[in-house]
Each structure stands twice: as C-alpha cells, then as structure tokens.
Design a protein around this motif. Structure first.
Motif, mmCIF file in Angstrom:
data_model
loop_
_atom_site.group_PDB
_atom_site.id
_atom_site.type_symbol
_atom_site.label_atom_id
_atom_site.label_comp_id
_atom_site.label_asym_id
_atom_site.label_seq_id
_atom_site.Cartn_x
_atom_site.Cartn_y
_atom_site.Cartn_z
ATOM 1 N N GLY A 10 -64.551 -53.308 66.232
ATOM 2 C CA GLY A 10 -66.231 -53.297 65.201
ATOM 3 C C GLY A 10 -66.111 -51.392 65.736
ATOM 4 N N ALA A 11 -66.726 -51.422 67.335
ATOM 5 C CA ALA A 11 -67.755 -50.873 67.629
ATOM 6 C C ALA A 11 -66.985 -49.644 67.678
ATOM 7 N N VAL A 12 -65.753 -49.215 67.377
ATOM 8 C CA VAL A 12 -64.753 -48.269 67.787
ATOM 9 C C VAL A 12 -65.190 -47.743 66.383
ATOM 10 N N LEU A 13 -64.683 -49.080 65.216
ATOM 11 C CA LEU A 13 -64.302 -48.597 63.533
ATOM 12 C C LEU A 13 -66.085 -47.538 62.974
ATOM 13 N N MET A 14 -66.544 -48.478 63.697
ATOM 14 C CA MET A 14 -68.317 -47.965 63.019
ATOM 15 C C MET A 14 -68.640 -46.461 64.703
ATOM 16 N N LEU A 15 -68.274 -46.145 65.295
ATOM 17 C CA LEU A 15 -68.548 -44.658 66.248
ATOM 18 C C LEU A 15 -67.410 -43.291 64.848
ATOM 19 N N GLY A 16 -66.073 -44.141 64.657
ATOM 20 C CA GLY A 16 -64.844 -43.187 63.632
ATOM 21 C C GLY A 16 -65.797 -42.797 62.326
ATOM 22 N N GLY A 17 -66.978 -43.541 62.218
ATOM 23 C CA GLY A 17 -67.845 -43.879 60.238
ATOM 24 C C GLY A 17 -68.224 -42.624 60.335
ATOM 25 N N LEU A 18 -69.663 -43.214 61.736
ATOM 26 C CA LEU A 18 -70.546 -42.096 62.156
ATOM 27 C C LEU A 18 -69.852 -40.517 62.675
ATOM 28 N N PHE A 19 -69.211 -40.898 62.929
ATOM 29 C CA PHE A 19 -67.647 -39.212 62.859
ATOM 30 C C PHE A 19 -67.725 -38.734 61.590
ATOM 31 N N VAL A 20 -67.211 -39.700 60.815
ATOM 32 C CA VAL A 20 -67.290 -38.526 59.781
ATOM 33 C C VAL A 20 -68.195 -38.536 58.759
ATOM 34 N N LEU A 21 -69.476 -39.230 59.221
ATOM 35 C CA LEU A 21 -70.271 -39.229 58.022
ATOM 36 C C LEU A 21 -71.298 -37.972 58.634
ATOM 37 N N LEU A 22 -71.226 -37.706 60.194
ATOM 38 C CA LEU A 22 -71.570 -36.787 60.303
ATOM 39 C C LEU A 22 -70.555 -35.489 60.734
#
Lengths: 117, 321
Positions: A10-22
């Motif tokens: 889950g953390a990896v997925l959310m970090l990836g999401g954060l990267f996309v948002l950024l």
C-alpha cells in the motif's frame, strides 16, 4: 508478516500516486498551452487517484469503506476524462490559430469541430 | 422668422430634442466625420528645434527624481505589506493562544443546550440524526429563513438577469443561439450523462429522504439533485431540459414547498407553545416514517435548494429558465 507486506505494498502504491500527483501539479503550472495542461490535470484525476486510493484499499484491507473507495475510483474514471474531453474541445473551438499551440494533423477535422461548436 | 428658427436650431433644447427623436448624437456625428475624412498628408517636415542643453538636464534630473520616488514607494509598499501581514499573523496567533482547547469539557459551548440536544434530542424529535433534529425541529424557524434566503437570491437574479423577449421569433433565435460558445450535443458527454444523471439524482433523493436517519438532509441532497439537473441540461441542451423544468415549474415548486414549510411549522409551533394536542408525533426513531415533520420539511427544503441551483445556473447561462 502478511500485514507488513500488505502495508508495504500500500505504501509503495501511495508513494507512486504521490509522484504522479506531484508531476501533474508541476505540469499544470509549467506547461505553456491549455491542451498540455489538460494532459497533466487528467493524469492526476485518473492514474494518481487510482494509485492513491488503491494504496489505501490495499493498506486498510477489504471492508465496506474500501468498496466505497472503489466506487469513487469508478466515478472519477467515468467523469474526469469526459471533463478533459470537453475542455479540450472548447479549447479547439475557441482558439483562433490552433497550429500555434498544438500539432494539427488534420485541419479539416479542426474546421469541422469549429463549425459544429 | 429665419433668424428665430436658426436660433432655435442652435439652442440646447432643440439639440436635446433632435438627439431624443433621431438618436443622432452630435458627438457621434463629429466622430464619424473625423473617421470618414481622409487624413491630410503632411505638407512639410516640421523644422528641427535647436537642442537646449539646460532643458535636457532639467528633464534628466526630473526623471531621476521620479525614479527615486518610485523606488522609495515600492520599498515602502513591500515593507508595509510585510508589516501588516506580520501584525495580522501575530494578532491571530495571540487569539488562538487564548482560545479554549478544542473539545475541552469546560468550554463555554458545552452548556446545557447541547447537553439537552444530545440527551433528549432523539426522544423529543424522533430523529436519529441529531443535526436534522436540531435544524428542522428545535431551530426550524432559522432553517425557514435560510430557505427563504435562497429563494430571495433566485428572485434577485431573475430580476437582474432575465432577458426574455415576448416575440416568439426572437425566442426561437435565442434558443438556437443558446450554448453557441459551448461544446453542445457532445456524444461523449451524452453517453456519460445518460449513465451518471440517474445515479446522481437517485443519490440526491436518498440523501433527502434519509435526512433524519443518517448524515444528509434537504440542503445537501437538494444541491446534489440540482447538480444532476445541471449536468442533464449541459448534455442535452435547454430544449430537452425545458420539457420538465420551466419557469412555471420553478415558481410552483418554490411556492408550494416554502408555504408548506411555513404553514406546517406554524401549526407545530402553535400547538407546541400552547401545549395543545398535536397530530404530529415523533414516532419510532429509526423508521423512515418517523420524526414527525422532519422528513417532509427535508423534502421541502431539498426541492427549494434544487430548483434554486438549477434556476441560478440557467439564468446565468442564457438569461432564462
């Protein structure tokens, strides 16, 4: 152990999401033309939301809340591309010289869109 | 005689009269003449003025002074902006420092009124949702005012924005021109709206009808329903939306909902204040038909909010419902 694995996924997925948002926010502010900005904004609404909420679903486990999150993802995936499509169409309709801000492969199609309004 | 007429023609009164009757503005006429007249070619190049050194120096000195003043003002502006911001931040900071802690037991907000709402609310109003019990039973008068504020806002926008000509031909032209600068009749949007609008509408109805059982109520549900109607209007155009929502619909629904609210609440206040027997009972909390008037008042508020949202949107879009 399994809980840890799930949390890590889950953390990896959310970090990836954060990267996309950024990157999406960066694109929204740094791109020059509306169509490029639409591309960045649509990125946030689709893949960014999917990664963030998917990470939450994986981290929290499958409950009624995660089912609601799935519905949120489905709703956004249905509506956000339509919104981007409409903004893009409006941009093509009202831009006086579309060749200056976008690569026009088919001028007749652009003229037709302008005609139909 | 001719002299008198000339005098009359030259007088202000006659000019005003002519301007009123012909719509011919003397100022406009001058402008038109000036535009129409061909520009005369310059006959000769104007002679070069001899350069006066003291004038140049004067000019340079003055511009230097202006620049200095400009720079000083800019620095002053930045300084005062920073000072004002810092002052506001400081005042707010000090205020937050002295505020009672969030959720503290001894806070002034925790007096007997919320305690009564929380302890007796479900029993007295029959609403599981304490907020619904508060805004539609204990403080129903306040909510009536809020609904009326929405209605008055819509009326004001109608007064200001409604441009409807009586001529049917003009109306047809207006309807044809509606949405000229928007992507109309878009097939992608239509397919998606056909999928989304019913879901959103049902969701809004659910929020309104379950207002006394779960979070929600007339205001939020009405806003959701209004959004669904606006989406339908955008996807399918005002001709189709006009089939089920016209100015008459707006008028009727608002009037009926607001008067139902006022009359039913007047009855309930009258019987409650005079301790008369009332036909409205709290019922079994948790049932869909319970909580006395609250579900019906929620429906009334929801209808007013929905109509107002839709009316505001259409009025701003094309100046009519």
């Amino acid at each position: 152990m399994l809980d840890w694995l799930r949390f890590a996924l889950g953390a990896v997925l959310m970090l990836g999401g954060l990267f996309v948002l950024l990157s999406g926010v960066l694109g929204l502010f740094r791109f020059r033309f509306s169509l490029s900005r639409i591309h960045a904004g649509a990125l946030i609404d689709t893949i960014g939301i999917l990664l963030m909420l998917g990470g939450l679903i994986v981290a929290l486990g499958f409950t009624l809340t995660s089912l609601k999150l799935l519905v949120v993802i489905a709703f956004l995936w249905c509506t956000s591309p339509v919104a981007s499509h409409l903004i893009g169409k409006l941009e093509v309709t009202v831009t006086e010289k579309p060749e200056r801000s976008m690569a026009v492969e088919n001028p007749e199609a652009v003229a037709q869109v302008k005609e139909e309004g | 005689m001719a002299r008198i007429r000339d005098e009359h023609d030259g007088s202000r009164w006659s000019r005003l009269q002519r301007w009123l009757s012909e719509g011919d503005d003397p100022l406009d006429r001058d402008l038109i003449e000036a535009v129409d007249a061909p520009t005369p070619l310059p006959d000769a190049v104007p002679p070069v003025q001899p350069l006066k050194l003291w004038k140049v120096r004067e000019e340079a000195r003055r511009s230097h002074r202006i620049e200095k003043a400009d720079r000083f003002l800019r620095i002053l502006y930045v300084l005062s902006a920073v000072l004002v911001c810092a002052g506001i931040i400081g005042v707010l900071w000090l205020t937050t420092e002295r505020l009672p802690s969030f959720g503290g037991v001894e806070n002034p907000a925790n007096n007997e009124v919320p305690a009564h709402y929380i302890e007796k609310g479900m029993e007295e109003t029959g609403a599981v949702n304490i907020v619904a019990g508060m805004i539609l039973d204990y403080r129903a008068f306040d909510t009536l005012g809020e609904s009326n504020v929405l209605f008055v806002a819509a009326c004001t926008v109608i007064i200001l924005m409604r441009i409807r000509s009586g001529d049917p031909a003009d109306r047809l032209a207006e309807d044809a021109g509606d949405g000229r600068y928007e992507p109309g009749e878009d097939s992608v949007l239509q397919v998606m709206a056909a999928l989304i609008v019913p879901l959103v509408l049902v969701f809004g109805v659910y929020i309104v009808l379950n207002g006394h059982l779960s979070p929600g109520g007339g205001f939020s549900g009405g806003a959701v329903m209004g959004a669904a109607l606006i989406l339908y209007l955008n996807a399918y155009g005002s001709a189709k939306a006009g089939r089920f929502f016209t100015f008459r619909t707006f008028r009727t629904v608002s009037l009926v909902a607001l008067s139902f609210y006022a009359l039913s609440k007047a009855y309930s206040f009258f019987t409650g204040a005079n301790e008369l027997p009332s036909v409205i009972t709290a019922g079994t909390p948790g049932r869909i038909f319970s909580a006395g008037l609250i579900p019906y008042l929620n429906i009334a508020v929801g209808l007013v909010v929905c109509c107002t949202m839709y009316a505001l949107y259409t009025l701003f879009r094309k100046g009519d419902l």
